[in-house]
Design a protein around this motif. Structure first.
Motif, mmCIF file in Angstrom:
data_model
loop_
_atom_site.group_PDB
_atom_site.id
_atom_site.type_symbol
_atom_site.label_atom_id
_atom_site.label_comp_id
_atom_site.label_asym_id
_atom_site.label_seq_id
_atom_site.Cartn_x
_atom_site.Cartn_y
_atom_site.Cartn_z
ATOM 1 N N UNK A 195 0.831 -1.116 0.027
ATOM 2 C CA UNK A 195 -0.078 0.208 0.053
ATOM 3 C C UNK A 195 0.635 1.296 0.110
ATOM 4 N N UNK A 196 0.417 2.279 -0.594
ATOM 5 C CA UNK A 196 1.387 3.520 -0.870
ATOM 6 C C UNK A 196 0.454 4.601 -0.040
ATOM 7 N N UNK A 197 1.045 5.280 0.636
ATOM 8 C CA UNK A 197 0.780 6.521 1.524
ATOM 9 C C UNK A 197 1.492 7.603 1.268
ATOM 10 N N UNK A 198 0.711 8.792 0.785
ATOM 11 C CA UNK A 198 1.186 10.110 0.626
ATOM 12 C C UNK A 198 1.497 10.826 2.005
ATOM 13 N N UNK A 199 2.633 11.547 2.191
ATOM 14 C CA UNK A 199 2.879 12.194 3.353
ATOM 15 C C UNK A 199 3.434 13.640 2.587
ATOM 16 N N UNK A 200 3.511 13.937 1.358
ATOM 17 C CA UNK A 200 4.176 14.905 0.546
ATOM 18 C C UNK A 200 3.591 16.101 0.427
ATOM 19 N N UNK A 201 3.892 17.389 0.934
ATOM 20 C CA UNK A 201 3.042 18.678 0.670
ATOM 21 C C UNK A 201 2.653 18.877 -0.650
ATOM 22 N N UNK A 202 3.523 18.596 -1.606
ATOM 23 C CA UNK A 202 3.187 18.505 -3.041
ATOM 24 C C UNK A 202 2.190 17.473 -3.754
ATOM 25 N N UNK A 203 1.859 16.484 -2.823
ATOM 26 C CA UNK A 203 1.233 15.324 -3.284
ATOM 27 C C UNK A 203 1.632 14.303 -4.226
ATOM 28 N N UNK A 204 1.269 13.130 -4.289
ATOM 29 C CA UNK A 204 1.576 12.141 -5.022
ATOM 30 C C UNK A 204 0.468 11.660 -5.927
ATOM 31 N N UNK A 205 0.910 11.510 -7.069
ATOM 32 C CA UNK A 205 -0.349 11.217 -8.117
ATOM 33 C C UNK A 205 0.092 9.790 -8.950
ATOM 34 N N UNK A 206 -1.068 9.104 -9.300
ATOM 35 C CA UNK A 206 -1.058 7.985 -10.063
ATOM 36 C C UNK A 206 -2.230 8.420 -11.259
ATOM 37 N N UNK A 207 -1.648 8.245 -12.437
ATOM 38 C CA UNK A 207 -2.738 8.529 -13.617
ATOM 39 C C UNK A 207 -3.105 10.046 -13.453
ATOM 40 N N UNK A 208 -2.234 10.854 -13.141
ATOM 41 C CA UNK A 208 -2.390 12.516 -13.063
ATOM 42 C C UNK A 208 -3.590 12.897 -12.027
ATOM 43 N N UNK A 209 -3.711 11.816 -11.136
ATOM 44 C CA UNK A 209 -4.701 12.137 -10.196
ATOM 45 C C UNK A 209 -4.153 11.639 -8.658
ATOM 46 N N UNK A 210 -4.420 12.968 -7.619
ATOM 47 C CA UNK A 210 -3.829 12.906 -6.401
ATOM 48 C C UNK A 210 -4.367 11.754 -5.616
ATOM 49 N N UNK A 211 -3.372 11.022 -4.884
ATOM 50 C CA UNK A 211 -3.913 9.963 -4.028
ATOM 51 C C UNK A 211 -3.395 10.328 -2.618
ATOM 52 N N UNK A 212 -4.204 9.712 -1.684
ATOM 53 C CA UNK A 212 -3.668 9.879 -0.238
ATOM 54 C C UNK A 212 -3.062 8.520 0.211
ATOM 55 N N UNK A 213 -3.889 7.493 -0.171
ATOM 56 C CA UNK A 213 -3.626 5.985 0.403
ATOM 57 C C UNK A 213 -4.260 5.246 -0.840
ATOM 58 N N UNK A 214 -3.358 4.262 -1.334
ATOM 59 C CA UNK A 214 -3.686 3.469 -2.588
ATOM 60 C C UNK A 214 -3.048 1.991 -2.537
ATOM 61 N N UNK A 215 -3.874 1.224 -2.887
ATOM 62 C CA UNK A 215 -3.143 -0.498 -2.959
ATOM 63 C C UNK A 215 -2.338 -0.301 -4.170
ATOM 64 N N UNK A 216 -0.914 -0.693 -4.082
ATOM 65 C CA UNK A 216 -0.134 -0.734 -5.302
ATOM 66 C C UNK A 216 -0.537 -1.987 -5.996
ATOM 67 N N UNK A 217 -0.540 -1.658 -7.290
ATOM 68 C CA UNK A 217 -0.670 -2.394 -8.379
ATOM 69 C C UNK A 217 0.640 -2.859 -9.243
ATOM 70 N N UNK A 218 0.842 -3.846 -9.381
ATOM 71 C CA UNK A 218 2.097 -4.342 -10.227
ATOM 72 C C UNK A 218 2.245 -3.447 -11.444
#
Length: 159
Positions: free
Chosen positions: A66-89
């Motif tokens: 699982x990926x968890x964002x703590x960054x002030x500038x965010x973390x993005x998957x497919x150009x969408x910001x995420x807070x917490x997400x299951x990792x896909x290979x």
């Protein structure tokens, strides 16, 4: 009936900002948490103005990573910001809206061994505490990527 076995191997690959080709990879075989950020106490150190000191954590749970964002500038998957997400290979994350991209592979990897950086083994918590008291030995020689003002990436190997 076969039980599914949790795979704990995760490979993170920093991609070139323009060509999206691999620049450097890190392989973690038995970590429960992998930390990514600008600070020297992370497992993966990325020197970029848009990357926070402690930007992202990857947690290895019984059901997968699982990926968890703590960054002030965010973390993005497919150009969408995420807070917490299951990792896909094979997924690619971007640190910050315009920052570095990292491809995530779970399980076996086909990255050439010479391109993989194996992080130093973590010490026991009490040993880590003891080492951090002595500033001359607290830094165990991490590696990272530095981005200059023109956006060019330089591999830094401190060992």
């Amino acid at each position: 009936m076969r039980r599914s076995v949790k795979t704990s191997v995760i490979t993170l690959t920093l991609l070139h900002p323009i060509q999206s080709v691999p620049v450097q990879s890190w392989c973690f075989e038995s970590e429960s948490v992998v930390r990514i950020g600008r600070s020297n106490d992370n497992d993966v150190i990325i020197y970029s103005a848009v990357v926070s000191r402690h930007h992202v954590e990857l947690w290895n749970h019984s059901y997968g990573w699982e990926i968890i964002n703590f960054g002030a500038n965010g973390t993005y998957v497919d150009d969408k910001p995420i807070a917490q997400l299951s990792v896909a290979d094979g997924m690619t994350i971007r640190l910050g809206n315009s920052g570095p991209k990292i491809r995530i592979r779970v399980g076996a990897t086909n990255v050439q061994p010479s391109k993989i950086t194996r992080p130093p083994q973590r010490e026991l918590a009490d040993k880590k505490e003891e080492v951090s008291q002595d500033k001359s030995t607290a830094w165990s020689g991490p590696r990272g990527i530095m981005e200059d003002d023109d956006g060019a990436l330089t591999h830094i190997d401190f060992e």
